[in-house]
Design an enzyme around this catalytic site. Structure first.
Site, PDB file in Angstrom:
ATOM      1  N   ASP A 172     -14.624  13.649 -33.758  1.00  0.00           N
ATOM      2  CA  ASP A 172     -14.509  12.502 -32.849  1.00  0.00           C
ATOM      3  C   ASP A 172     -14.179  12.962 -31.429  1.00  0.00           C
ATOM      4  O   ASP A 172     -13.576  14.013 -31.233  1.00  0.00           O
ATOM      5  CB  ASP A 172     -13.432  11.538 -33.382  1.00  0.00           C
ATOM      6  CG  ASP A 172     -13.550  10.155 -32.766  1.00  0.00           C
ATOM      7  OD1 ASP A 172     -14.608   9.832 -32.186  1.00  0.00           O
ATOM      8  OD2 ASP A 172     -12.572   9.385 -32.856  1.00  0.00           O
ATOM      9  N   ASN A 229     -21.864   3.134 -37.135  1.00  0.00           N
ATOM     10  CA  ASN A 229     -22.302   3.662 -35.836  1.00  0.00           C
ATOM     11  C   ASN A 229     -23.621   3.052 -35.339  1.00  0.00           C
ATOM     12  O   ASN A 229     -23.997   3.235 -34.181  1.00  0.00           O
ATOM     13  CB  ASN A 229     -22.408   5.195 -35.865  1.00  0.00           C
ATOM     14  CG  ASN A 229     -21.057   5.893 -35.855  1.00  0.00           C
ATOM     15  OD1 ASN A 229     -20.886   6.964 -36.445  1.00  0.00           O
ATOM     16  ND2 ASN A 229     -20.060   5.312 -35.181  1.00  0.00           N
TER      17      ASN A 229
HETATM   18  C1  IPE Z   1     -16.022   8.018 -36.920  1.00  0.00           C
HETATM   19  O1  IPE Z   1     -15.861   7.985 -35.543  1.00  0.00           O
HETATM   20  C2  IPE Z   1     -17.436   8.348 -37.278  1.00  0.00           C
HETATM   21  C3  IPE Z   1     -17.877   9.704 -36.968  1.00  0.00           C
HETATM   22  C4  IPE Z   1     -17.141  10.670 -36.469  1.00  0.00           C
HETATM   23  C5  IPE Z   1     -19.254   9.987 -37.280  1.00  0.00           C
HETATM   24  P1  IPE Z   1     -15.970   6.619 -34.705  1.00  0.00           P
HETATM   25  O2  IPE Z   1     -15.767   7.002 -33.293  1.00  0.00           O
HETATM   26  O3  IPE Z   1     -17.224   5.930 -35.051  1.00  0.00           O
HETATM   27  O4  IPE Z   1     -14.755   5.785 -35.285  1.00  0.00           O
HETATM   28  P2  IPE Z   1     -13.924   4.602 -34.653  1.00  0.00           P
HETATM   29  O5  IPE Z   1     -14.912   3.578 -34.185  1.00  0.00           O
HETATM   30  O6  IPE Z   1     -13.164   5.181 -33.506  1.00  0.00           O
HETATM   31  O7  IPE Z   1     -13.029   4.128 -35.745  1.00  0.00           O
HETATM   32  C1  IPE Z   2     -17.952  11.212 -32.385  1.00  0.00           C
HETATM   33  O1  IPE Z   2     -17.695  11.020 -31.030  1.00  0.00           O
HETATM   34  C2  IPE Z   2     -19.417  11.267 -32.701  1.00  0.00           C
HETATM   35  C3  IPE Z   2     -19.921  10.100 -33.444  1.00  0.00           C
HETATM   36  C4  IPE Z   2     -19.217   9.110 -33.883  1.00  0.00           C
HETATM   37  C5  IPE Z   2     -21.339  10.058 -33.704  1.00  0.00           C
HETATM   38  P1  IPE Z   2     -17.695   9.583 -30.381  1.00  0.00           P
HETATM   39  O2  IPE Z   2     -19.066   9.286 -29.903  1.00  0.00           O
HETATM   40  O3  IPE Z   2     -17.118   8.580 -31.307  1.00  0.00           O
HETATM   41  O4  IPE Z   2     -16.740   9.835 -29.141  1.00  0.00           O
HETATM   42  P2  IPE Z   2     -15.634   8.833 -28.577  1.00  0.00           P
HETATM   43  O5  IPE Z   2     -14.721   8.523 -29.721  1.00  0.00           O
HETATM   44  O6  IPE Z   2     -16.358   7.633 -28.063  1.00  0.00           O
HETATM   45  O7  IPE Z   2     -14.966   9.624 -27.498  1.00  0.00           O
HETATM   46 MG    MG Z   3     -15.214   7.937 -31.626  1.00  0.00          MG
END
Ligand code: IPE
Ligand code: IPE
Ligand code: MG
Length: 265
Positions: free
Chosen positions: A33, A81
């Site tokens: 993340d 997502n």
């Molecule tokens: C969890 O991260 C999913 C992945 C790392 C693929 P998200 O960024 O989607 O989760 P939330 O929305 O912060 O809970």
């Molecule tokens: C994790 O990084 C990757 C996926 C969930 C695909 P994020 O895209 O959630 O990054 P933040 O949490 O918005 O910084």
């Molecule tokens: Mg995230």
């Protein structure tokens, strides 16, 4: 003993740690993340973070394999997502194509086998092809399993598993009394990485301390490590640091601490 360097966060100094090979987590799962925030802090579009994150996946895969980890499960795309802007989703769906295009030879060199768990039938055709080709090309590798969770959601996974079990009961192949933890565990997608179905260690980067629908059943007794590092800046030394943290924990599984240092009963 593995000798490695990591940053001592309190003093800001570099310190050497010895990982205990006898206490290596066999299955490590990571919620990768912080890609978007990493990019935004640099004035870049969010997708720049995903691109950099893909390079980090390569480095962490090699590091985990070198450390003797058996299964590395990486949360790459959740069933939630799809709510993101279409342009971001489309970039994320292209990443496996780019990733496997360049990285399969190294996976083969490192004897790493690719597995993908999730509802892959809903992925674009080109993503499905990239994934299936990588699985096929690495199927004879006997080292670490690099297990991507792609269009994965734990609640959906549990429902799919329960439906399979219900169907077996309905067909008379299974009695209700025969449903136990093993039966449910085997019905889940992590059966593809048996016998290491449940992670020993779950790491989440970016400072968020939540599970976001990842491996809800399987983490019943996993050790959880939350790190403030954003995924695009996570390095092999950070992995060593987080494994070191895991090795300091006392896993009791509901038992009591064994003061002789043996297995908890
Ligand atoms: C969890 O991260 C999913 C992945 C790392 C693929 P998200 O960024 O989607 O989760 P939330 O929305 O912060 O809970
Ligand atoms: C994790 O990084 C990757 C996926 C969930 C695909 P994020 O895209 O959630 O990054 P933040 O949490 O918005 O910084
Ligand atoms: Mg995230």
């Amino acid at each position: 003993m593995f000798k490695n360097l990591f940053k001592n966060t309190t003093a800001g100094e570099t310190e050497e740690v010895n990982l205990d090979p006898a206490k290596m987590p066999q299955h490590i799962a990571i919620i990768m993340d912080g890609n978007g925030r990493w990019a935004q802090r640099r004035g870049l579009p969010r997708v720049a973070g995903h691109k950099r994150g893909m390079e980090v996946v390569k480095d962490i895969t090699k590091a985990a394999s070198d450390l003797g980890v058996k299964v590395l499960t990486l949360y790459a795309f959740s069933t939630e997502n799809w709510k993101r802007p279409e342009s971001e989703v489309s970039f994320l769906m292209d990443l496996p194509v780019k990733f496997f295009d360049t990285f399969v030879p190294e996976l083969i060199e490192n004897n790493v086998r690719v597995n993908v768990m999730g509802y892959t039938e809903y992925l674009p055709k080109k993503t499905q092809k990239a994934v299936n080709d990588a699985i096929e090309q690495t199927k004879n590798n006997t080292g670490m399993v690099l297990n991507f969770a792609l269009n994965y959601g734990s609640r959906a996974e549990i429902i799919t598993g329960v439906k399979k079990i219900a169907t077996e009961v309905q067909n008379g192949d299974l009695a209700v009394d025969e449903i136990n933890e093993e039966v449910l565990s085997k019905s889940l997608m992590t059966e593809e990485v048996a016998p290491y179905n449940d992670p020993d260690l779950l790491i989440r980067t970016s400072g968020e301390e939540r599970i976001s629908n990842f491996l809800l059943w399987q983490i019943a007794y996993s050790e959880l490590v939350f790190t403030d590092k954003l995924w695009p800046e996570y390095q092999p030394d950070d992995l060593v640091h987080d494994i070191y943290e895991f090795q300091q924990r006392d896993r009791r599984f509901g038992g009591v601490k064994d003061t002789k240092g043996g297995k908890s009963k």
